[in-house]
Design an enzyme around this catalytic site. Structure first.
Site, short mmCIF file in Angstrom:
data_model
loop_
_atom_site.label_atom_id
_atom_site.label_comp_id
_atom_site.label_asym_id
_atom_site.label_seq_id
_atom_site.Cartn_x
_atom_site.Cartn_y
_atom_site.Cartn_z
N LYS A 209 -29.99 0.74 48.24
CA LYS A 209 -29.67 1.51 47.02
C LYS A 209 -28.31 1.10 46.45
O LYS A 209 -27.84 1.68 45.46
CB LYS A 209 -29.69 3.01 47.33
CG LYS A 209 -31.12 3.52 47.65
CD LYS A 209 -31.21 5.02 47.72
CE LYS A 209 -30.63 5.63 48.98
NZ LYS A 209 -31.16 5.10 50.26
N ASN B 184 -16.83 -10.01 62.92
CA ASN B 184 -17.60 -10.25 61.69
C ASN B 184 -16.77 -9.97 60.44
O ASN B 184 -16.80 -10.74 59.47
CB ASN B 184 -18.84 -9.35 61.65
CG ASN B 184 -19.79 -9.61 62.80
OD1 ASN B 184 -19.80 -10.68 63.39
ND2 ASN B 184 -20.61 -8.61 63.14
N ASN C 157 -20.97 3.81 55.52
CA ASN C 157 -22.30 4.04 54.98
C ASN C 157 -22.54 5.55 54.84
O ASN C 157 -21.70 6.36 55.21
CB ASN C 157 -23.37 3.33 55.82
CG ASN C 157 -23.49 3.90 57.22
OD1 ASN C 157 -23.18 5.07 57.46
ND2 ASN C 157 -23.93 3.08 58.16
N ASP D 134 -20.72 -5.48 57.60
CA ASP D 134 -19.43 -6.12 57.90
C ASP D 134 -19.07 -7.13 56.80
O ASP D 134 -17.90 -7.25 56.41
CB ASP D 134 -19.50 -6.85 59.25
CG ASP D 134 -19.78 -5.89 60.40
OD1 ASP D 134 -19.37 -4.72 60.30
OD2 ASP D 134 -20.43 -6.32 61.37
N GLY E 114 -19.67 -8.60 66.83
CA GLY E 114 -18.65 -7.57 66.97
C GLY E 114 -18.16 -7.25 65.57
O GLY E 114 -17.94 -8.16 64.76
N LYS E 115 -18.01 -5.97 65.28
CA LYS E 115 -17.65 -5.61 63.90
C LYS E 115 -16.29 -6.21 63.51
O LYS E 115 -16.08 -6.61 62.37
CB LYS E 115 -17.65 -4.10 63.73
CG LYS E 115 -19.06 -3.54 63.87
CD LYS E 115 -19.15 -2.08 63.64
CE LYS E 115 -20.47 -1.53 64.15
NZ LYS E 115 -21.66 -2.18 63.60
#
Ligand code: RIB
Length: 297
Positions: free
Chosen positions: A217, A42, A179, A245, A38-39
């Site tokens: 990157k 984490n 992101n 996370d 779970g975000k």
């Protein structure tokens, strides 16, 4: 200074497969494991392992005790987590041989968080404190608004992207951690290219600090008149689940502790490089000592 991490706790059902399942394909998994994720969970674990004073709030069902234990074992205060009758949230994760993943989440108890619960939780925090949110629970928009009214600094990881996301009061966010795809969605940038997304986000949210992760990157930062970059470490990929996370938790914990953004980017990059070298989400998040001692080529 303390941080309230209001977010999701998931039981991660991890299926190891040769490749991510294609449309119409039936695929046999080599292995199935149950892990904690779970975000919200984490990122709480990452914050705590990076040294922050973390209080996690959220909801679990009768099947969620192992999730709470994982947080406690990592030094997160779990006194604000509610136990409901609704089953805990879960995630079905395909983990491919390449280390890539594909995730389906089922909200369960994570989607039962009400404005009343948010108000009761926020009453314990005040000016100078931080709140960290992702987009896997109910009433995220309410939480952003209420936290800001109480003088908290709002850090937001807009993941996963949802239809409602653009309508949230995003102008109240102090720190975005996201992101390039999430950045493109929020900013409307014409390309997914990092520097364009960063510029578009900075134009749209001029008062916020922006931390943009770009996978292999590296990462970029815009805020306080600075624009910074940090390359990724080249490491063997075992499992990318939870790497973002780890980055979020480490970056925030470091900046809350007074670290300069460039150094915080570097520390979060080292932490997430270690996380992708190990299977699982929460379990793969390194301690600060491991981050400091790691040798990268
Ligand atoms: O970011 C990784 C997490 O996403 C997993 O732990 C899974 O639970 C989903 O929430």
């Amino acid at each position: 200074m303390k941080i309230l991490s209001l977010g999701s706790l998931n039981i991660d059902l991890v299926y190891s497969v040769s490749h991510i399942n294609l449309e119409g394909e039936t695929l046999s998994a080599r292995e199935r494991e149950t892990k904690q994720g779970g975000k919200g969970l984490n990122q709480s674990v990452a914050l705590a392992r990076a040294g922050a004073e973390v209080y996690m709030a959220g909801c679990v069902g009768p099947d969620g005790e192992e999730l709470v234990r994982t947080l406690e074992d990592s030094g997160v205060d779990t006194g604000l987590i509610r136990r409901l009758e609704e089953p805990s949230g879960h995630a079905i994760i395909q983990l491919a041989d390449s280390g890539a993943n594909s995730i389906i989440i089922y909200g369960g108890a994570n989607r039962k968080i009400t404005p009343e619960m948010i108000d009761e939780t926020l009453a314990r925090f005040g000016p100078g404190d931080y709140i960290l949110l992702q987009n896997e629970i109910s009433n995220v928009d309410y939480a952003i608004r209420s936290a800001k009214e109480r003088g908290l600094k709002v850090a937001f990881n807009p993941s996963p992207i949802s239809e409602e996301l653009p309508a949230y009061p995003l102008e109240l966010v102090d720190v975005f951690l996201l992101n390039e795809l999430e950045g493109q969605t929020l900013s409307g940038a014409a390309s997914e290219e990092g520097s364009r997304v960063l510029a578009a986000l900075a134009g749209k949210f001029p008062g916020a600090a922006i931390v943009l992760t770009l996978g292999d990157k590296g990462a970029m930062y815009h805020g306080g008149g600075q624009e910074l970059t940090c390359p990724a470490h080249k490491v063997p990929v075992v499992d990318t689940t939870g790497a973002g996370d780890t980055f979020c938790g480490y970056f925030l914990a470091c900046t809350m502790a007074g670290m300069e953004p460039q150094k915080a980017l570097e520390t979060a990059t080292r932490a997430s490089a270690l996380a992708i070298g190990k299977k699982g989400a929460a379990v793969s998040i390194p301690t600060l000592a491991q981050v400091k001692n790691a040798a990268f080529v």
